[in-house]
Design an enzyme around this catalytic site. Structure first.
Site, PDB file in Angstrom:
ATOM      1  N   GLU A   2      -3.614 -22.046  25.727  1.00  0.00           N
ATOM      2  CA  GLU A   2      -5.074 -21.273  27.031  1.00  0.00           C
ATOM      3  C   GLU A   2      -4.548 -20.898  28.400  1.00  0.00           C
ATOM      4  OE1 GLU A   2      -9.335 -21.333  25.076  1.00  0.00           O
ATOM      5  OE2 GLU A   2      -9.234 -22.665  26.905  1.00  0.00           O
ATOM      6  N   THR A  42     -11.800 -18.805  25.994  1.00  0.00           N
ATOM      7  CA  THR A  42     -12.177 -18.387  24.975  1.00  0.00           C
ATOM      8  C   THR A  42     -13.232 -18.798  24.393  1.00  0.00           C
ATOM      9  OG1 THR A  42     -10.862 -19.673  23.551  1.00  0.00           O
ATOM     10  CG2 THR A  42      -9.228 -17.931  24.359  1.00  0.00           C
ATOM     11  N   MET A  86     -17.533 -23.297  24.007  1.00  0.00           N
ATOM     12  CA  MET A  86     -18.282 -24.608  23.838  1.00  0.00           C
ATOM     13  C   MET A  86     -17.617 -25.900  25.525  1.00  0.00           C
ATOM     14  SD  MET A  86     -16.094 -25.822  20.517  1.00  0.00           S
ATOM     15  CE  MET A  86     -16.364 -26.955  20.095  1.00  0.00           C
ATOM     16  N   ASP A 145     -13.340 -13.760  18.729  1.00  0.00           N
ATOM     17  CA  ASP A 145     -14.030 -13.507  17.280  1.00  0.00           C
ATOM     18  C   ASP A 145     -15.624 -12.730  18.060  1.00  0.00           C
ATOM     19  OD1 ASP A 145     -13.621 -16.606  18.489  1.00  0.00           O
ATOM     20  OD2 ASP A 145     -15.788 -16.060  17.219  1.00  0.00           O
TER      21      ASP A 145
HETATM   22  N1  FMC Z   1     -17.308 -20.716  19.632  1.00  0.00           N
HETATM   23  C1  FMC Z   1     -17.606 -21.705  20.423  1.00  0.00           C
HETATM   24  N2  FMC Z   1     -16.272 -21.602  20.894  1.00  0.00           N
HETATM   25  C2  FMC Z   1     -15.605 -20.911  21.088  1.00  0.00           C
HETATM   26  C3  FMC Z   1     -15.757 -19.646  19.809  1.00  0.00           C
HETATM   27  C4  FMC Z   1     -16.780 -19.871  19.146  1.00  0.00           C
HETATM   28  N3  FMC Z   1     -16.671 -18.473  18.399  1.00  0.00           N
HETATM   29  N4  FMC Z   1     -14.557 -18.724  20.330  1.00  0.00           N
HETATM   30  N5  FMC Z   1     -14.061 -19.442  20.939  1.00  0.00           N
HETATM   31  C5  FMC Z   1     -14.359 -21.016  21.823  1.00  0.00           C
HETATM   32  C6  FMC Z   1     -13.886 -21.685  22.102  1.00  0.00           C
HETATM   33  C7  FMC Z   1     -14.048 -22.912  23.058  1.00  0.00           C
HETATM   34  O1  FMC Z   1     -15.058 -22.594  24.554  1.00  0.00           O
HETATM   35  C8  FMC Z   1     -13.373 -24.175  22.196  1.00  0.00           C
HETATM   36  O2  FMC Z   1     -12.591 -24.474  23.894  1.00  0.00           O
HETATM   37  C9  FMC Z   1     -11.931 -23.743  21.722  1.00  0.00           C
HETATM   38  O3  FMC Z   1     -12.478 -21.740  21.533  1.00  0.00           O
HETATM   39  C10 FMC Z   1     -12.633 -23.575  20.188  1.00  0.00           C
HETATM   40  O4  FMC Z   1     -12.199 -24.951  19.661  1.00  0.00           O
END
Ligand code: FMC
Length: 266
Positions: A37, A115, A200, A224
């Protein structure tokens, strides 16, 4: 660079912060979990990696820095796990690197960019870029009076009404937990947090920034759809490159907007 506040009374601190809000923003720290990122942003802003970052020796944390327009930009990442070689994602590394960066760089503003998963029921689609209005945890369940509220740890983000309007960014609440998937208990709290996006790191960055009273904003691009049909990890990996490019584009628009402005103009 933000003024030093050590040893000041609450009233003096408030006064100093009110004065700082009227000065042009100068030093910005981006806290970015993944190097995938961070690197497109580093390239776009032509930042260089600090070979002597202001962190304790031996830490995996990385700092890129440089100037963009009139801003002193820092991008800090929690680096890689020394055994597994993957990025140090999640709340613990994010807290540690935020704490060290505030002490070592003394930013006027922190931007946690990254993300996130999005909820289509709350209007999120893949590729959307959100500014969080508030952040909270969804995996710190402590069913004891008052500790329950401490666990959720809701904090308001620094409000940026002009920025949101000018760039037509979407706004929603961000919920943070240390798992990428979502257990039924997580889901219950995410709903209680009225969250549109889930990550996260955000609430952990907010916790530390709040200790030091550094204004913080959260820019989250949706990789996602959590309440969709596709498995999260598959959708995340598939969309990561394109969504990271969108995040970089939004972040540079945000910097163009911030440049020359004070915190109170945002
Ligand atoms: N749930 C939690 N974290 C993420 C996510 C999801 N559906 N999609 N992308 C993320 C982010 C988190 O903050 C992490 O930095 C990384 O992408 C996933 O390991």
């Amino acid at each position: 660079m933000a003024p030093r506040c050590d040893g000041l009374s609450d009233a003096a601190m408030k006064d100093l912060m009110a004065q700082a809000e009227k000065l042009p923003i100068s030093t910005v720290v981006f806290v970015v979990a993944l190097q995938a990122e961070a690197l497109p942003l580093v390239d776009k802003l032509e930042l260089i990696q600090d070979d002597k970052p202001p962190f304790p020796i031996g830490m995996p944390w990385i700092r890129f820095y440089g100037t963009y327009r009139d801003l002193f930009i820092n991008v800090v990442c929690p680096g890689k796990d020394s055994t597994l070689g993957v990025d140090n994602v999640g709340t613990i590394p994010a807290s540690l690197v935020t704490c060290a960066s505030i002490q070592g760089i003394r930013p006027d503003l922190i931007i946690n960019a990254g993300t996130a998963g999005g909820f289509k029921a709350k209007g999120a689609s893949v590729g959307d870029v959100f500014i969080a209005s508030s952040v909270a945890f969804h995996d710190r369940r402590i069913p004891v009076p008052v500790f329950d509220l401490y666990g959720v740890g809701t904090r308001k983000a620094f409000t940026t009404p002009n920025l949101v309007k000018e760039l037509s960014l979407k706004v929603g609440n961000l919920s943070t937990g240390d798992s990428m998937d979502m257990s039924p208990q997580d889901e219950e709290l995410i709903i209680a947090n009225d969250a549109t996006v889930k990550d996260m790191e955000g609430a952990a960055v907010a916790h530390v920034a709040d200790l030091f009273k550094v204004p913080t904003i959260f820019i989250k691009a949706v990789t996602d759809i959590v309440d969709g049909e596709k498995p999260t990890s598959e959708e995340y990996l598939q969309n990561l490159p394109a969504v990271t490019a969108k995040l970089t584009q939004s972040v540079s628009q945000v910097l163009d907007f911030i440049s020359g402005k004070c915190l109170s103009d945002l």
